[in-house]
Design a protein around this motif. Sequence first.
Motif, PDB file in Angstrom:
ATOM      1  N   TYR A 116       0.432   1.754   1.326  1.00  0.00           N
ATOM      2  CA  TYR A 116       0.397   3.123   1.852  1.00  0.00           C
ATOM      3  C   TYR A 116      -0.768   3.307   2.819  1.00  0.00           C
ATOM      4  CZ  TYR A 116       0.291   8.182   2.122  1.00  0.00           C
ATOM      5  OH  TYR A 116       0.296   9.471   2.589  1.00  0.00           O
ATOM      6  N   GLU A 117      -1.911   2.713   2.480  1.00  0.00           N
ATOM      7  CA  GLU A 117      -3.059   2.821   3.379  1.00  0.00           C
ATOM      8  C   GLU A 117      -2.751   2.143   4.713  1.00  0.00           C
ATOM      9  OE1 GLU A 117      -7.838   2.697   3.032  1.00  0.00           O
ATOM     10  OE2 GLU A 117      -6.767   1.128   1.936  1.00  0.00           O
ATOM     11  N   ALA A 118      -2.134   0.970   4.644  1.00  0.00           N
ATOM     12  CA  ALA A 118      -1.754   0.276   5.884  1.00  0.00           C
ATOM     13  C   ALA A 118      -0.740   1.103   6.664  1.00  0.00           C
ATOM     14  CB  ALA A 118      -1.179  -1.099   5.543  1.00  0.00           C
ATOM     15  N   PHE A 119       0.200   1.698   5.964  1.00  0.00           N
ATOM     16  CA  PHE A 119       1.206   2.573   6.567  1.00  0.00           C
ATOM     17  C   PHE A 119       0.551   3.751   7.273  1.00  0.00           C
ATOM     18  CE2 PHE A 119       3.272   6.658   5.418  1.00  0.00           C
ATOM     19  CZ  PHE A 119       4.386   6.617   6.233  1.00  0.00           C
ATOM     20  N   SER A 120      -0.482   4.306   6.661  1.00  0.00           N
ATOM     21  CA  SER A 120      -1.147   5.483   7.210  1.00  0.00           C
ATOM     22  C   SER A 120      -1.801   5.212   8.555  1.00  0.00           C
ATOM     23  CB  SER A 120      -2.208   5.993   6.231  1.00  0.00           C
ATOM     24  OG  SER A 120      -1.628   6.391   5.010  1.00  0.00           O
ATOM     25  N   PHE A 121      -2.208   3.970   8.787  1.00  0.00           N
ATOM     26  CA  PHE A 121      -2.880   3.626  10.029  1.00  0.00           C
ATOM     27  C   PHE A 121      -1.988   2.920  11.034  1.00  0.00           C
ATOM     28  CE2 PHE A 121      -6.690   4.199   7.406  1.00  0.00           C
ATOM     29  CZ  PHE A 121      -7.470   4.952   8.270  1.00  0.00           C
ATOM     30  N   ALA A 122      -0.762   2.621  10.660  1.00  0.00           N
ATOM     31  CA  ALA A 122       0.120   1.871  11.550  1.00  0.00           C
ATOM     32  C   ALA A 122       0.554   2.725  12.735  1.00  0.00           C
ATOM     33  CB  ALA A 122       1.343   1.374  10.782  1.00  0.00           C
ATOM     34  N   LEU A 123       0.703   2.100  13.895  1.00  0.00           N
ATOM     35  CA  LEU A 123       1.116   2.786  15.110  1.00  0.00           C
ATOM     36  C   LEU A 123       2.529   2.397  15.538  1.00  0.00           C
ATOM     37  CD1 LEU A 123      -2.181   2.444  17.187  1.00  0.00           C
ATOM     38  CD2 LEU A 123      -1.305   4.528  16.141  1.00  0.00           C
ATOM     39  N   ASP A 124       2.850   1.119  15.389  1.00  0.00           N
ATOM     40  CA  ASP A 124       4.158   0.627  15.810  1.00  0.00           C
ATOM     41  C   ASP A 124       5.251   1.153  14.890  1.00  0.00           C
ATOM     42  OD1 ASP A 124       5.847  -1.481  17.362  1.00  0.00           O
ATOM     43  OD2 ASP A 124       6.204  -1.944  15.240  1.00  0.00           O
ATOM     44  N   LYS A 125       6.337   1.667  15.467  1.00  0.00           N
ATOM     45  CA  LYS A 125       7.399   2.305  14.691  1.00  0.00           C
ATOM     46  C   LYS A 125       8.018   1.348  13.676  1.00  0.00           C
ATOM     47  CE  LYS A 125      11.651   5.007  15.216  1.00  0.00           C
ATOM     48  NZ  LYS A 125      12.515   4.180  14.349  1.00  0.00           N
ATOM     49  N   THR A 126       8.298   0.118  14.096  1.00  0.00           N
ATOM     50  CA  THR A 126       8.892  -0.855  13.183  1.00  0.00           C
ATOM     51  C   THR A 126       7.943  -1.188  12.043  1.00  0.00           C
ATOM     52  OG1 THR A 126      10.218  -1.807  14.959  1.00  0.00           O
ATOM     53  CG2 THR A 126       9.874  -3.167  13.001  1.00  0.00           C
ATOM     54  N   LYS A 127       6.682  -1.325  12.383  1.00  0.00           N
ATOM     55  CA  LYS A 127       5.689  -1.622  11.358  1.00  0.00           C
ATOM     56  C   LYS A 127       5.552  -0.462  10.376  1.00  0.00           C
ATOM     57  CE  LYS A 127       1.044  -3.542  10.887  1.00  0.00           C
ATOM     58  NZ  LYS A 127      -0.170  -4.002  11.625  1.00  0.00           N
ATOM     59  N   VAL A 128       5.565   0.761  10.887  1.00  0.00           N
ATOM     60  CA  VAL A 128       5.515   1.938  10.016  1.00  0.00           C
ATOM     61  C   VAL A 128       6.660   1.906   9.015  1.00  0.00           C
ATOM     62  CG1 VAL A 128       5.824   4.441   9.957  1.00  0.00           C
ATOM     63  CG2 VAL A 128       4.260   3.431  11.617  1.00  0.00           C
ATOM     64  N   GLU A 129       7.857   1.627   9.505  1.00  0.00           N
ATOM     65  CA  GLU A 129       9.035   1.604   8.634  1.00  0.00           C
ATOM     66  C   GLU A 129       8.928   0.511   7.575  1.00  0.00           C
ATOM     67  OE1 GLU A 129      12.157   1.106  11.444  1.00  0.00           O
ATOM     68  OE2 GLU A 129      12.193   3.230  12.039  1.00  0.00           O
ATOM     69  N   ASN A 130       8.470  -0.664   7.978  1.00  0.00           N
ATOM     70  CA  ASN A 130       8.350  -1.775   7.036  1.00  0.00           C
ATOM     71  C   ASN A 130       7.312  -1.498   5.956  1.00  0.00           C
ATOM     72  OD1 ASN A 130      10.297  -3.261   8.381  1.00  0.00           O
ATOM     73  ND2 ASN A 130       8.832  -4.383   9.635  1.00  0.00           N
ATOM     74  N   LEU A 131       6.169  -0.952   6.377  1.00  0.00           N
ATOM     75  CA  LEU A 131       5.113  -0.649   5.418  1.00  0.00           C
ATOM     76  C   LEU A 131       5.517   0.499   4.495  1.00  0.00           C
ATOM     77  CD1 LEU A 131       2.045  -0.973   7.807  1.00  0.00           C
ATOM     78  CD2 LEU A 131       2.684  -2.557   5.974  1.00  0.00           C
ATOM     79  N   ALA A 132       6.274   1.457   5.021  1.00  0.00           N
ATOM     80  CA  ALA A 132       6.775   2.555   4.186  1.00  0.00           C
ATOM     81  C   ALA A 132       7.714   2.014   3.114  1.00  0.00           C
ATOM     82  CB  ALA A 132       7.495   3.580   5.053  1.00  0.00           C
ATOM     83  N   GLU A 133       8.585   1.096   3.503  1.00  0.00           N
ATOM     84  CA  GLU A 133       9.521   0.511   2.541  1.00  0.00           C
ATOM     85  C   GLU A 133       8.773  -0.236   1.443  1.00  0.00           C
ATOM     86  OE1 GLU A 133      13.330  -2.571   2.407  1.00  0.00           O
ATOM     87  OE2 GLU A 133      12.323  -2.132   4.312  1.00  0.00           O
ATOM     88  N   LYS A 134       7.740  -0.991   1.827  1.00  0.00           N
ATOM     89  CA  LYS A 134       6.929  -1.700   0.842  1.00  0.00           C
ATOM     90  C   LYS A 134       6.244  -0.724  -0.114  1.00  0.00           C
ATOM     91  CE  LYS A 134       7.128  -6.141   1.910  1.00  0.00           C
ATOM     92  NZ  LYS A 134       7.509  -7.183   0.935  1.00  0.00           N
ATOM     93  N   THR A 135       5.697   0.345   0.454  1.00  0.00           N
ATOM     94  CA  THR A 135       5.027   1.349  -0.378  1.00  0.00           C
ATOM     95  C   THR A 135       5.979   1.883  -1.433  1.00  0.00           C
ATOM     96  OG1 THR A 135       3.602   2.017   1.462  1.00  0.00           O
ATOM     97  CG2 THR A 135       3.840   3.573  -0.350  1.00  0.00           C
ATOM     98  N   ARG A 136       7.171   2.292  -0.999  1.00  0.00           N
ATOM     99  CA  ARG A 136       8.146   2.840  -1.934  1.00  0.00           C
ATOM    100  C   ARG A 136       8.580   1.794  -2.959  1.00  0.00           C
ATOM    101  NH1 ARG A 136      10.066   5.319   2.978  1.00  0.00           N
ATOM    102  NH2 ARG A 136      11.666   3.727   3.243  1.00  0.00           N
ATOM    103  N   GLY A 137       8.752   0.567  -2.508  1.00  0.00           N
ATOM    104  CA  GLY A 137       9.212  -0.482  -3.412  1.00  0.00           C
ATOM    105  C   GLY A 137       8.280  -0.670  -4.590  1.00  0.00           C
ATOM    106  N   TYR A 138       6.982  -0.625  -4.351  1.00  0.00           N
ATOM    107  CA  TYR A 138       6.023  -0.802  -5.437  1.00  0.00           C
ATOM    108  C   TYR A 138       5.797   0.482  -6.237  1.00  0.00           C
ATOM    109  CZ  TYR A 138       4.809  -5.460  -3.736  1.00  0.00           C
ATOM    110  OH  TYR A 138       4.854  -6.779  -3.373  1.00  0.00           O
ATOM    111  N   LEU A 139       5.545   1.588  -5.535  1.00  0.00           N
ATOM    112  CA  LEU A 139       5.185   2.814  -6.252  1.00  0.00           C
ATOM    113  C   LEU A 139       6.346   3.383  -7.051  1.00  0.00           C
ATOM    114  CD1 LEU A 139       2.808   4.683  -3.785  1.00  0.00           C
ATOM    115  CD2 LEU A 139       2.270   3.043  -5.594  1.00  0.00           C
TER     116      LEU A 139
END
Length: 275
Positions: free
Chosen positions: A127-150
Motif C-alpha cells: 500500500y505504501e508503494a502504491f501510494s507513491f506510484a505514478l505510472d498507471k500500470t504500476k498503480v494497478e499492480n500494486l493495488a492488486e497486491k495490496t488487496r491480495g494480502y490485506l
Amino acid sequence: MKKTQLILIILAVGAVIGLYALPKVVVDNKAGTTAVEDPNAPETSKMEVSKMHENELSSDNRSQADQLKSTLASAEGSPEKIEAAKALASIYQNEGMFDSAAYFLGEAAYLNPSDLALKEDAGKAYYEAFSFALDKTKVENLAEKTRGYLNQVLEKDPNRLDLKTKVAMTYVSSANPMQGITMMREILEADPQNEDGLFNMGILSMQSGQYKRAAERFEELIKYHPDNLQGQFYLAVSYFESKEKNKAKAQFEAVKKMTQDPMILESVQTYLDRL
C-alpha cells in the motif's frame, strides 16, 4: 523527511496526494455498490522488483543487501530465509524504495503462508508503494497486491477498519471507484470518528472539486483528532479553494503553530501570500 510531510508538500504544489491516478468522481452522494472480488494476488515473478534499485542503494547497504540475498537464495530453513527477507525489506524501506521493500515482505509471507502478521506487513508495504506510484500500470499492480494480502487478514478479522480503509483507497483508483467509496462510507457508518475514513473522504472530496464538502470532512477530522497535521493543513486548503479567505487565513496560521518543518511552513506561506 517523513512521509506525512512529503505528502503535504506534494499537495501544496498542486499534485494529488499519493494516489495520483484518482478519478474525478462525486464521493458524497448516494451510489450503488458492486460486489468485491479479491482473489489472492500471485507472487511477483523472478524478474525481481529489487533489481530496479540495486544500483541506487548506498554502498554500505548494497553490500549488506547482497549478503542477505545470498542467504535468502541458499539457506535451507524457512525461518532463516524469512529473517533475511525481512531484513532486506527494512533496508529498502529505509532508503525509500517501497516497491522493493514490499516485494521482500511478500517473499517472507510466501515462505510462511499461515502467518497473518507477515501478510499484513506485506499488504501495508504494498500500500505504501502504491501510494507513491505514478505510472498507471504500476498503480494497478500494486493495488492488486495490496488487496491480495490485506483481504486475507480481513477474512479472519473483518473489524480491522484500518486495513479496510487501505483496501478501499486502492479501489478508488481502479476502474470501479464507487466500490472503494462505498467501502469508505461503510467504515464511517461503523465508526463515525474513524481517523483514516474521515481523512480519506476529505481527500476524495478535494479530488472531485467538492471543497466545501471536503472542509466539512476535515472539520470533523480535527474535531476528533486535533493533532492530525495533514487534516489541519487540508482544511486550510479546502477553505482557500472555497473562497473562505478569513477561515483559510486563520487555519493556515494555526498550522504554522503546529510544526517547525521549513518546507511545510514555506507551503503555508505561499498560500497566505495569495490571500
